[in-house]
Design an enzyme around this catalytic site. Structure first.
Site, PDB file in Angstrom:
ATOM      1  N   GLU A 101      -0.786 -13.520   7.313  1.00 15.20           N
ATOM      2  CA  GLU A 101      -0.299 -12.922   8.565  1.00 15.20           C
ATOM      3  C   GLU A 101      -1.010 -11.609   8.901  1.00 15.20           C
ATOM      4  OE1 GLU A 101       1.178 -12.959   5.693  1.00 15.20           O
ATOM      5  OE2 GLU A 101       2.426 -11.193   5.360  1.00 15.20           O
TER       6      GLU A 101
ATOM      7  N   CYS B 137       3.426 -13.531  -0.297  1.00 14.18           N
ATOM      8  CA  CYS B 137       3.504 -12.356  -1.165  1.00 14.18           C
ATOM      9  C   CYS B 137       4.941 -12.090  -1.630  1.00 14.18           C
ATOM     10  CB  CYS B 137       2.861 -11.162  -0.473  1.00 14.18           C
ATOM     11  SG  CYS B 137       2.365  -9.907  -1.668  1.00 14.18           S
TER      12      CYS B 137
ATOM     13  N   ILE C  32      -2.262  -7.572  -1.479  1.00 10.60           N
ATOM     14  CA  ILE C  32      -1.686  -6.224  -1.547  1.00 10.60           C
ATOM     15  C   ILE C  32      -0.598  -6.222  -2.623  1.00 10.60           C
ATOM     16  CG2 ILE C  32      -0.528  -4.361  -0.310  1.00 10.60           C
ATOM     17  CD1 ILE C  32      -1.570  -5.678   2.312  1.00 10.60           C
ATOM     18  N   ARG C  33      -0.890  -5.600  -3.734  1.00  9.68           N
ATOM     19  CA  ARG C  33       0.070  -5.617  -4.864  1.00  9.68           C
ATOM     20  C   ARG C  33       0.680  -7.012  -4.987  1.00  9.68           C
ATOM     21  NH1 ARG C  33       1.245  -1.392  -7.422  1.00  9.68           N
ATOM     22  NH2 ARG C  33       3.423  -1.870  -7.824  1.00  9.68           N
TER      23      ARG C  33
ATOM     24  N   GLY D  69       6.534  -7.914   1.779  1.00  8.95           N
ATOM     25  CA  GLY D  69       7.321  -6.688   1.864  1.00  8.95           C
ATOM     26  C   GLY D  69       7.700  -6.265   0.463  1.00  8.95           C
ATOM     27  N   GLU D  70       8.982  -6.152   0.237  1.00 11.52           N
ATOM     28  CA  GLU D  70       9.461  -5.708  -1.077  1.00 11.52           C
ATOM     29  C   GLU D  70      10.500  -6.726  -1.548  1.00 11.52           C
ATOM     30  OE1 GLU D  70      10.173  -4.042  -4.459  1.00 11.52           O
ATOM     31  OE2 GLU D  70      11.884  -4.154  -3.096  1.00 11.52           O
ATOM     32  N   SER D  71      10.124  -7.461  -2.579  1.00 15.05           N
ATOM     33  CA  SER D  71      10.912  -8.648  -2.924  1.00 15.05           C
ATOM     34  C   SER D  71      12.321  -8.330  -3.429  1.00 15.05           C
ATOM     35  CB  SER D  71      10.160  -9.502  -3.942  1.00 15.05           C
ATOM     36  OG  SER D  71       9.812  -8.728  -5.068  1.00 15.05           O
TER      37      SER D  71
ATOM     38  N   ARG E  83       5.431 -10.252 -10.710  1.00 11.88           N
ATOM     39  CA  ARG E  83       5.328  -9.267  -9.621  1.00 11.88           C
ATOM     40  C   ARG E  83       4.264  -8.223  -9.932  1.00 11.88           C
ATOM     41  NH1 ARG E  83       9.954  -5.845  -8.636  1.00 11.88           N
ATOM     42  NH2 ARG E  83       8.863  -5.383  -6.723  1.00 11.88           N
TER      43      ARG E  83
ATOM     44  N   HIS F 293      -1.763 -12.447   2.075  1.00 15.36           N
ATOM     45  CA  HIS F 293      -1.073 -12.235   3.359  1.00 15.36           C
ATOM     46  C   HIS F 293      -1.839 -12.865   4.530  1.00 15.36           C
ATOM     47  CE1 HIS F 293       1.994  -9.226   2.241  1.00 15.36           C
ATOM     48  NE2 HIS F 293       1.122  -8.840   1.331  1.00 15.36           N
TER      49      HIS F 293
HETATM   50  N1  GLN Z   1       4.715  -6.046  -4.770  1.00 14.41           N
HETATM   51  C1  GLN Z   1       5.653  -6.476  -3.796  1.00 14.41           C
HETATM   52  C2  GLN Z   1       6.906  -7.011  -4.436  1.00 14.41           C
HETATM   53  O1  GLN Z   1       6.948  -7.213  -5.599  1.00 14.41           O
HETATM   54  C3  GLN Z   1       5.054  -7.544  -2.886  1.00 14.41           C
HETATM   55  C4  GLN Z   1       3.928  -6.943  -2.141  1.00 14.41           C
HETATM   56  C5  GLN Z   1       3.672  -7.550  -0.814  1.00 14.41           C
HETATM   57  O2  GLN Z   1       4.456  -8.315  -0.248  1.00 14.41           O
HETATM   58  N2  GLN Z   1       2.566  -7.122  -0.268  1.00 14.41           N
HETATM   59  O3  GLN Z   1       7.875  -7.198  -3.757  1.00 14.41           O
END
Ligand code: GLN
Length: 200
Positions: A177, A85, A140-141, A53-55, A112, A175
């Site tokens: 999941e 992630c 993903i990123r 998600g978004e850390s 990150r 990921h």
């Molecule tokens: N780039 C996101 C972060 O820094 C992590 C990306 C992800 O969980 N797919 O939080």
């Protein structure tokens, strides 16, 4: 009945819930999913999932809701965690970003969005220690693990660690999941991805 806590303050919660249910079934276990949005629930969980998600958001909410300390106690008790992630970033000891106050349950330093700068997202077959066949890893990123501390490296991509184990905690840059393949969940929680090797 296993109680699986999915940290649900933000991120891809339902995907992890599905994956752990399917993984457990392959090992003959029933699972109760507990979505963790407030304190008081983690102590009753047998295992925990920290989603992607978004850390920065996940980190902030874990601390403000009083969940962070409970996750640390879970790990101190030797109970397993799979962090993927953004979850890996939150679990690390150093995320090199003042907006993330990491849990320090996984002895790695992460960068990150390091993969994101090169290529936003991609899928690649990955050789993972303990898996007989390559794993379809979705990045993903994704964070780069740039100092793999005192951990076992389970997989590398382009020379860099992307899956690590630190005692009861497994972390992946990618990921697991988001695929139908639950072998990483099996590896993290049932010690083996292969046995009992029934069809999924
Ligand atoms: N780039 C996101 C972060 O820094 C992590 C990306 C992800 O969980 N797919 O939080």
């Amino acid at each position: 009945m296993l109680r699986a806590g999915v940290v649900a303050v933000q991120g891809d919660v339902s995907e992890h819930a599905d994956a752990i249910e399917r993984a457990a079934r392959l090992h003959g276990e029933d699972v109760e999913i507990v979505e963790i949005r407030q304190s008081g629930l983690v102590p009753d969980c047998d295992l925990l999932l920290l989603p992607g998600g978004e850390s920065t958001t996940i980190s902030r909410l874990l601390h403000s809701e009083g969940i962070a300390a409970e996750i640390r106690a879970h790990v101190d008790a030797g109970k397993p965690v799979l962090a993927t992630c953004a979850g890996l970033i939150v679990a690390s000891t150093d995320a090199k970003d003042a907006r993330v106050d990491p849990l320090g349950i996984l002895d790695v330093t992460v960068d990150r969005n390091a993969f994101g700068r090169q290529k936003d997202s991609f899928e690649a077959p990955l050789d993972v220690d303990g898996l007989a066949e390559p794993f379809p890893a979705v990045f993903i990123r994704a964070p780069l693990i740039d100092d793999a501390g005192d951990v076992a490296v389970l997989a590398r991509w382009d020379g860099d660690p992307v899956a690590v184990r630190d005692g009861p905690v497994v972390g992946t840059s990618f990921h697991p999941e988001l695929t139908d393949d639950v072998r990483i969940h099996r590896l993290a929680f049932f010690a083996s991805s292969e046995a009992p090797a029934e069809a999924e």
